[in-house]
Design an enzyme around this catalytic site. Structure first.
Site, short mmCIF file in Angstrom:
data_model
loop_
_atom_site.label_atom_id
_atom_site.label_comp_id
_atom_site.label_asym_id
_atom_site.label_seq_id
_atom_site.Cartn_x
_atom_site.Cartn_y
_atom_site.Cartn_z
CG PHE A 1 -8.96 -7.87 6.12
CD1 PHE A 1 -9.83 -8.35 7.17
CD2 PHE A 1 -8.59 -6.48 6.11
CE1 PHE A 1 -10.04 -7.40 8.32
CE2 PHE A 1 -8.78 -5.60 7.11
CZ PHE A 1 -9.62 -6.10 8.27
CE LYS B 1 -4.25 -9.65 -4.06
NZ LYS B 1 -4.19 -9.82 -2.66
CB SER C 1 -7.11 0.81 2.45
OG SER C 1 -6.15 0.42 1.77
CB CYS D 1 -16.13 -0.58 4.06
SG CYS D 1 -17.65 -1.13 3.46
CD GLU E 1 -11.75 2.38 6.76
OE1 GLU E 1 -10.56 2.37 6.17
OE2 GLU E 1 -12.75 1.81 6.56
P1 NAD Z 1 -6.01 -3.09 1.65
O1 NAD Z 1 -6.14 -1.72 0.83
O2 NAD Z 1 -4.79 -3.26 2.79
O3 NAD Z 1 -6.02 -4.55 0.79
C1 NAD Z 1 -6.87 -4.69 -0.22
C2 NAD Z 1 -6.37 -5.41 -1.32
O4 NAD Z 1 -5.24 -4.68 -2.15
C3 NAD Z 1 -5.66 -7.10 -1.06
O5 NAD Z 1 -6.00 -7.73 -1.87
C4 NAD Z 1 -4.34 -6.44 -0.86
O6 NAD Z 1 -3.48 -7.66 -1.16
C5 NAD Z 1 -3.95 -5.46 -2.00
N1 NAD Z 1 -2.86 -4.58 -1.46
C6 NAD Z 1 -2.48 -4.35 -0.26
N2 NAD Z 1 -1.55 -3.36 -0.37
C7 NAD Z 1 -1.31 -3.21 -1.63
C8 NAD Z 1 -0.47 -2.19 -2.40
N3 NAD Z 1 0.52 -1.58 -1.85
N4 NAD Z 1 -0.32 -2.46 -3.75
C9 NAD Z 1 -1.39 -3.22 -4.42
N5 NAD Z 1 -2.16 -3.80 -3.83
C10 NAD Z 1 -2.07 -4.00 -2.58
O7 NAD Z 1 -7.45 -3.49 2.71
P2 NAD Z 1 -7.63 -4.43 3.68
O8 NAD Z 1 -7.11 -4.10 4.90
O9 NAD Z 1 -7.71 -5.84 3.19
O10 NAD Z 1 -9.32 -4.14 3.95
C11 NAD Z 1 -9.66 -2.87 4.62
C12 NAD Z 1 -10.07 -1.74 4.06
O11 NAD Z 1 -11.06 -2.09 3.07
C13 NAD Z 1 -10.73 -0.69 4.85
O12 NAD Z 1 -10.12 0.59 4.30
C14 NAD Z 1 -12.23 -0.54 4.30
O13 NAD Z 1 -13.03 0.35 4.32
C15 NAD Z 1 -12.21 -1.16 2.82
N6 NAD Z 1 -13.43 -1.67 2.35
C16 NAD Z 1 -13.96 -0.80 1.53
C17 NAD Z 1 -15.12 -1.46 1.28
C18 NAD Z 1 -16.31 -0.51 0.06
O14 NAD Z 1 -16.96 -1.16 -0.36
N7 NAD Z 1 -15.98 0.60 0.02
C19 NAD Z 1 -15.73 -2.65 1.43
C20 NAD Z 1 -14.77 -3.30 2.11
C21 NAD Z 1 -13.50 -2.83 2.49
#
Ligand code: NAD
Length: 514
Positions: free
Chosen positions: A168, A192, A245, A300, A399
């Site tokens: 997000f 997605k 995440s 991140c 985090e």
């Molecule tokens: P998230 O892991 O909750 O969601 C990411 C994606 O995964 C979304 O599209 C979501 O729909 C999907 N998703 C969520 N739960 C799922 C499940 N159980 N099974 C399959 N798919 C699922 O992350 P978020 O809250 O949207 O984003 C924040 C996180 O992203 C933070 O941890 C941040 O550090 C990380 N992030 C990392 C980077 C990087 O480059 N390393 C960059 C941006 C964000």
């Protein structure tokens, strides 16, 4: 240039009569309403009101979009490099022209302030610009006369249908990290996006079509775990890029790999910024405040922990404290706002919980964002500062992903380094010092993928690759830049000999080059 259609479809209202826009998939170059009967609410975080309802795809809908992308791949992979480069330039132009509209969609659904949203699109544009150089990026190698009359050369070909699953916090830039190189390499793409702020992706899809990209090359399908699992299991998805995440990144990597896919899965972070006693304290305080509270800490690469070494601690903490009351928190569309709300009420409450647990576990709360948050129904939390944070505290172990900066006090550079290298994450880090020798030693010693020297958010430029170490990345490839091109292509080596009757003979031995 044709005018884009506005958001299609029927409109619902909430209990106060406010419009709730339906947000549909984009498949094969057109808006496609979901058929699963499931939707997820999308909020304006600044008002707390629901503004949209996004379709959540079923397994059958995922199959439909993958089939469309698979069909489009058969022709897209044959399109010349010259034409693909031209299209990337067109896309670059359109995204550039419509940057502010994209940024406003980010503000409306993510909550970040407009200037920050514009910065997000600009950093995404840099990756599109990099992808404009695709003819050069895909050049292979050639060895003439590897054996007598035999030439050997390498080529890189697209992998097929690629899926991108995005978080997000960067609803425009992170998808651009993926789709721009992926389609330039000749793949077709199924995005997605996060169900929390999906509209920028649909708008971008319309721009890509307007730029001349053939239908089916870029598709957007909304969804939750059902959609992601269907992509992970679909036999026609060749590769998956994930950013999100750490627990989900690990799951995506393990499941996708088990199903024979190429996977890069970027996870969460806990970024430390070391400040040595010889650092420019004003510069370090500016950097810490900017990197901790920009985008409300939902980056991140945000600095989450400042590690103050020795005598740096007291002046640094005072300098940070001095800066906090000047930060204006408010609606991202208000030009006076420097920091917006958090993405959802649930996330806001979770972040606020670290102030409570931090205090209970012995941290000193120097600024409590619960007290300074703007009033109203928005998901606001003010800037927060915890001092005397230790490794046992939840505020250190997790985090936080919000506007909470922790300060840790250590005696030596070695202690600071150990702290970082013992941490399970390894995304970004920074050191502030005037000592070039120590900085160089730090760059050599630290087990982190992206390092800043007097630079707090060292996100690599588009012609390098982005990626962390340890629990911040699963898979071998970093994202975008040269590693992105490598990830979205596979190598082929051709050994060729043209018929020469003079050298014709049967030879049952293993081919040798001498
Ligand atoms: P998230 O892991 O909750 O969601 C990411 C994606 O995964 C979304 O599209 C979501 O729909 C999907 N998703 C969520 N739960 C799922 C499940 N159980 N099974 C399959 N798919 C699922 O992350 P978020 O809250 O949207 O984003 C924040 C996180 O992203 C933070 O941890 C941040 O550090 C990380 N992030 C990392 C980077 C990087 O480059 N390393 C960059 C941006 C964000």
């Amino acid at each position: 240039m044709t005018e884009l259609a506005s958001a299609p479809g029927e409109r619902a209202t909430d209990t106060d009569g406010n419009a709730i826009a339906p947000i549909h998939h984009w498949i094969g170059g057109a808006t496609v309403a979901g058929t699963s009967g499931r939707t997820s609410p999308v909020y304006n975080p600044a008002t707390g009101r629901q503004s949209g309802a996004v379709d959540l795809a079923s397994v059958a809908e995922i199959d439909q979009v993958v089939q469309v992308a698979k069909q489009a791949f058969t022709t897209w992979r044959t399109v010349s490099l010259a034409k693909r480069a031209e299209l990337m330039f067109n896309i670059r132009e359109l995204v550039h022209q419509r940057k502010e509209e994209i940024a406003k969609l980010l503000v409306a659904e993510h909550g970040k302030v407009l200037s920050d949203a514009m910065g997000e699109v600009t950093r995404g544009l840099e990756v599109i610009e990099f992808a404009c150089g695709i003819p050069t990026l895909l050049k292979g190698e050639f060895s003439e006369q590897a054996s007598t009359g035999v030439d050997v050369y390498s080529i890189r070909q697209p992998v097929g249908v690629v899926a991108g699953i995005t978080p997000f916090n960067f609803p425009a830039m992170v998808p651009m990290w993926m789709w721009a190189p992926a389609i330039a390499c000749g793949n077709t793409f199924v995005l997605k996006p996060s169900e929390k702020d999906p509209s920028a992706s649909v708008f971008t899809a319309q721009l890509l079509k307007e730029a001349g990209l053939p239908d089916g090359v870029f598709n957007v399908v909304h969804g939750d775990k059902v959609a992601v699992d269907a992509l992970l299991e679909h036999p026609d998805v060749a590769a998956l890029s994930f950013v999100g995440s750490t627990p989900i990144a690990r799951y995506i990597y393990e499941t996708g790999s088990k199903n024979g896919k190429r996977v890069q899965a970027l996870g969460g972070a806990k970024n430390h910024m070391i400040v040595l006693p010889d650092a420019d304290i004003a510069m370090a305080a500016d950097a810490a405040v900017s990197a901790a509270y920009g985008s409300a800490g939902e980056r991140c690469m945000a600095v989450s922990v400042v590690v103050a070494v020795g005598d740096a601690a007291d002046p640094l903490v005072s300098a940070i404290q001095e800066r906090l009351p000047k930060i204006t928190v408010g609606d991202g569309m208000d030009p006076a706002s420097e920091m917006g709300p958090l993405v959802t009420q649930v996330h806001r409450d979770k972040v606020a919980g670290y102030l409570e647990s931090g205090a209970a576990q012995g941290a000193t709360v120097l600024a409590d964002g619960r007290e300074s948050a703007p009033e109203g129904d928005g998901f606001f939390l003010g800037v927060s500062l915890l001092d005397n944070v230790t490794t046992e505290m939840d505020a250190y172990r997790d985090e936080i992903f919000g506007p909470v900066l922790g300060v840790m006090r250590v005696g030596t550079y070695d202690e600071a380094l150990k702290l970082i290298n013992d941490n399970p994450y390894g995304n970004g880090t920074a050191i502030f010092t005037r000592d070039g020798g120590v900085a160089r030693q730090f760059q050599f010693d630290v087990n982190v993928g992206m390092v800043g020297i007097n630079v707090p958010i060292p996100v690599p430029v588009a012609y390098y690759s982005f990626g962390g170490w340890k629990a911040s990345l699963f898979g071998d490839s970093h994202i975008y830049g040269p590693e992105g091109i490598h990830f979205y292509t596979r190598g082929k080596v051709v050994t060729s000999r043209w018929p020469d009757p003079a050298t014709s003979k049967v030879d049952l031995g293993f081919p040798q080059t001498r």
